[in-house]
Design a protein around this motif. Structure first.
Motif, mmCIF file in Angstrom:
data_model
loop_
_atom_site.group_PDB
_atom_site.id
_atom_site.type_symbol
_atom_site.label_atom_id
_atom_site.label_comp_id
_atom_site.label_asym_id
_atom_site.label_seq_id
_atom_site.Cartn_x
_atom_site.Cartn_y
_atom_site.Cartn_z
ATOM 1 N N ALA A 196 -1.995 15.931 -8.321
ATOM 2 C CA ALA A 196 -0.627 15.660 -7.865
ATOM 3 C C ALA A 196 0.295 16.866 -8.053
ATOM 4 C CB ALA A 196 -0.058 14.438 -8.589
ATOM 5 N N TYR A 197 0.150 17.597 -9.160
ATOM 6 C CA TYR A 197 1.027 18.762 -9.357
ATOM 7 C C TYR A 197 0.803 19.790 -8.253
ATOM 8 C CZ TYR A 197 3.285 22.847 -11.369
ATOM 9 O OH TYR A 197 4.097 23.937 -11.558
ATOM 10 N N VAL A 201 -1.006 8.867 -7.255
ATOM 11 C CA VAL A 201 0.379 9.219 -6.935
ATOM 12 C C VAL A 201 0.497 9.244 -5.417
ATOM 13 C CG1 VAL A 201 2.165 10.989 -7.084
ATOM 14 C CG2 VAL A 201 0.632 10.606 -9.031
ATOM 15 N N LYS A 203 -3.689 11.725 -9.999
ATOM 16 C CA LYS A 203 -2.710 12.525 -10.748
ATOM 17 C C LYS A 203 -3.209 13.938 -11.003
ATOM 18 C CE LYS A 203 0.951 13.042 -13.607
ATOM 19 N NZ LYS A 203 0.844 14.426 -14.054
ATOM 20 N N ILE A 252 12.320 4.182 -3.400
ATOM 21 C CA ILE A 252 13.452 5.026 -2.992
ATOM 22 C C ILE A 252 13.697 4.901 -1.484
ATOM 23 C CG2 ILE A 252 14.292 7.405 -2.856
ATOM 24 C CD1 ILE A 252 12.660 7.975 -5.424
ATOM 25 N N LEU A 256 2.336 18.491 -5.070
ATOM 26 C CA LEU A 256 3.807 18.509 -5.128
ATOM 27 C C LEU A 256 4.322 19.932 -4.925
ATOM 28 C CD1 LEU A 256 6.376 16.831 -5.603
ATOM 29 C CD2 LEU A 256 5.992 17.022 -8.054
ATOM 30 N N PHE A 304 2.552 10.292 -1.995
ATOM 31 C CA PHE A 304 3.548 11.185 -1.411
ATOM 32 C C PHE A 304 3.925 10.626 -0.043
ATOM 33 C CE2 PHE A 304 3.171 14.575 -4.499
ATOM 34 C CZ PHE A 304 1.923 14.344 -5.054
ATOM 35 N N LEU A 344 9.292 15.765 1.696
ATOM 36 C CA LEU A 344 9.037 14.575 0.869
ATOM 37 C C LEU A 344 10.223 13.617 0.912
ATOM 38 C CD1 LEU A 344 7.413 16.288 -2.239
ATOM 39 C CD2 LEU A 344 6.262 14.943 -0.468
ATOM 40 N N LEU A 345 9.952 12.379 1.285
ATOM 41 C CA LEU A 345 10.976 11.333 1.208
ATOM 42 C C LEU A 345 10.907 10.634 -0.135
ATOM 43 C CD1 LEU A 345 10.769 9.680 4.741
ATOM 44 C CD2 LEU A 345 12.254 11.537 3.970
ATOM 45 N N GLU A 346 9.700 10.516 -0.696
ATOM 46 C CA GLU A 346 9.536 9.857 -1.994
ATOM 47 C C GLU A 346 8.199 10.242 -2.594
ATOM 48 O OE1 GLU A 346 10.322 5.631 -2.066
ATOM 49 O OE2 GLU A 346 9.465 5.405 -4.068
ATOM 50 N N VAL A 347 8.201 10.427 -3.904
ATOM 51 C CA VAL A 347 6.956 10.568 -4.665
ATOM 52 C C VAL A 347 6.971 9.445 -5.690
ATOM 53 C CG1 VAL A 347 5.540 12.064 -6.104
ATOM 54 C CG2 VAL A 347 7.042 13.062 -4.354
ATOM 55 N N THR A 348 5.958 8.593 -5.682
ATOM 56 C CA THR A 348 5.979 7.417 -6.556
ATOM 57 C C THR A 348 5.601 7.773 -7.987
ATOM 58 O OG1 THR A 348 3.683 6.929 -6.106
ATOM 59 C CG2 THR A 348 5.307 5.909 -4.648
ATOM 60 N N GLU A 349 5.919 6.865 -8.898
ATOM 61 C CA GLU A 349 5.434 6.986 -10.267
ATOM 62 C C GLU A 349 3.908 6.838 -10.256
ATOM 63 O OE1 GLU A 349 7.441 7.765 -12.787
ATOM 64 O OE2 GLU A 349 9.084 7.771 -11.363
#
Lengths: 277, 277
Positions: free
Chosen positions: B60-61, B127, B57, B89, B64, B129, B76-81
């Motif tokens: 992660a910012y 996280v 994490k 997703i 992203l 990606f 990006l298709l999905e970024v998980t929690e």
């Protein structure tokens, strides 16, 4: 390119005339001086305009992820470095704290002030999200012979809080805001195709027709902007709107947030055609 | 839909036959069992495949934001929690730690291990990606009569480390990786148009022709994947590649990172046609 825009109420005629002839950089300087505090629809046709949300770094990851998950209402044109007041990707000589005609200040989700300059509020931990705007495709719609009723009426575009949920991300979630333009039924398909070709500025409409289907209770009373006339044979067409972050702020209640005032956008140096890549 | 794919070297014939007939969910289960550890190009045509980078994490910012600024290599298709091993997703019944055929582990930017399962490495602060992949447009290119040479040769696609800089974001920066496909000169325009219609999976090519113009020194020795034959009358066409995060990790040296092994992708439940919205 003709924009068929009429002067918004309350704007000085000489300033309006300068704005109509201004480059984006000149328009930003006029706005920075405080001389123009009105909606920017129809100005600098061919150049992208932008929505704004400024959040403390603590909320920035959640909002960045929210935008990634909700690209239709939140197509990001630029995310600034932490603390920076300058935009550098979508424009140069651009101060985010002064170059929008009007801002809104939210504390814990409550709108507490509307102001034309937020320099006094700026903090070292702020991150600015500069978000594409449907005004980008308006100039193409006008070129294609589709009247933008809010421009010809000299009003702000109509924006509605719908009951369509955005996909949440961390602390951020809420309903989508959509802008509405009345379009003659025989121009609706053309409007879909033209706007759909620019996904980075909201792209194709979210909804065509019955306002009730997306939870709009009273088409004559938009939650943001001004009402416009819908004439016989015209269909209300709804696009995802960059005012959605304000709905998210009201719902998610971050400690502090700054947004633009609906319709009062940043005029960037980015050409709409470069958003088609 | 014919994929004209030949069995990759080292894959059991019976497993290959099952993979060729599998739905995405079935293919993920076969991969999860450890039975298939090879490149996935050509499998489950019509469904999006995906690249991976997993970061703590703390990074992660920055990543992203890097992806937001570099959508061609990192759509990006999905970024998980945070901490979640499941994708929700782009697929269901999908374990990110087991459903790629092969992974790479990086410590401080050094590749330290290649493995088929990363469950033992998983941490609560990870996280994931999940990034679009050019294999999505390959099935459309094949449908359009364009040979995918790496498929017909039963090889992994060729990927090159170029000298094209990505736009940096915080601690993340580095050069772009591009995949290359040799295309007959009279099919190049068609290849641009077909791939350009799916911007969420790298979109149109970054470069057509002379490899030296983008810093590729030796076309016969790709930095990732396998070399393929380029025949008389064919042009090397380069697309932004989801292996770019591995170049970024090698350059930016985060404490820990997991990626997929180049060519060995996640097969998602997301249809390519749904990426055209």
């Amino acid at each position: 390119m003709s924009t068929v825009s009429n002067k918004p109420e309350g704007v000085d005629a000489e300033v309006w005339d300068r704005m109509l002839r201004a480059t984006p950089a000149e328009a930003r300087r006029i706005i920075r001086s405080g001389a123009f505090q009105a909606p920017t629809s129809g100005l600098c046709p061919g150049y992208a305009q932008a929505n704004l949300i400024v959040l403390p770094k603590e909320q920035a990851y959640d909002f960045l992820l929210f935008a990634q998950r909700n690209p239709k209402p939140c197509p990001l044109l630029e995310v600034t470095e932490v603390g920076a007041r300058e935009a550098t990707i979508c424009a140069t000589d651009c101060d985010i704290a002064t170059d929008f005609p009007k801002y809104r200040i939210y504390r814990h989700g409550e709108l507490v002030e509307e102001t034309t300059d937020v320099a006094a509020y700026w903090r070292d931990d702020f991150v600015s999200f500069v978000i594409g705007c449907s005004f980008s495709f308006e100039s193409e719609l006008v070129e294609a012979g589709i009247e933008m009723r809010h421009n010809t009426m000299g009003r702000n575009v109509s924006m509605y809080l719908t009951d369509i949920d955005c996909m949440p991300a961390g602390s951020m979630g809420g309903k989508m805001v959509m802008s509405m333009r009345p379009i003659p039924h025989d121009q609706v398909v053309k409007a879909v195709q033209i706007s759909g070709a620019i996904p980075k500025v909201h792209g194709a409409p979210m909804h065509i027709g019955d306002p009730a289907a997306i939870g709009v209770r009273d088409i004559a009373h938009p939650e943001f902007g001004d009402p416009v006339d819908i004439r016989e044979g015209e269909v209300p067409v709804f696009w995802a709107c960059g005012v959605t972050p304000q709905s998210i702020v009201m719902n998610s209640k971050p400690e502090f947030a700054i947004t633009h005032a609906p319709g009062c956008m940043l005029i960037t140096d980015t050409k709409n055609i470069d958003l088609k890549e």
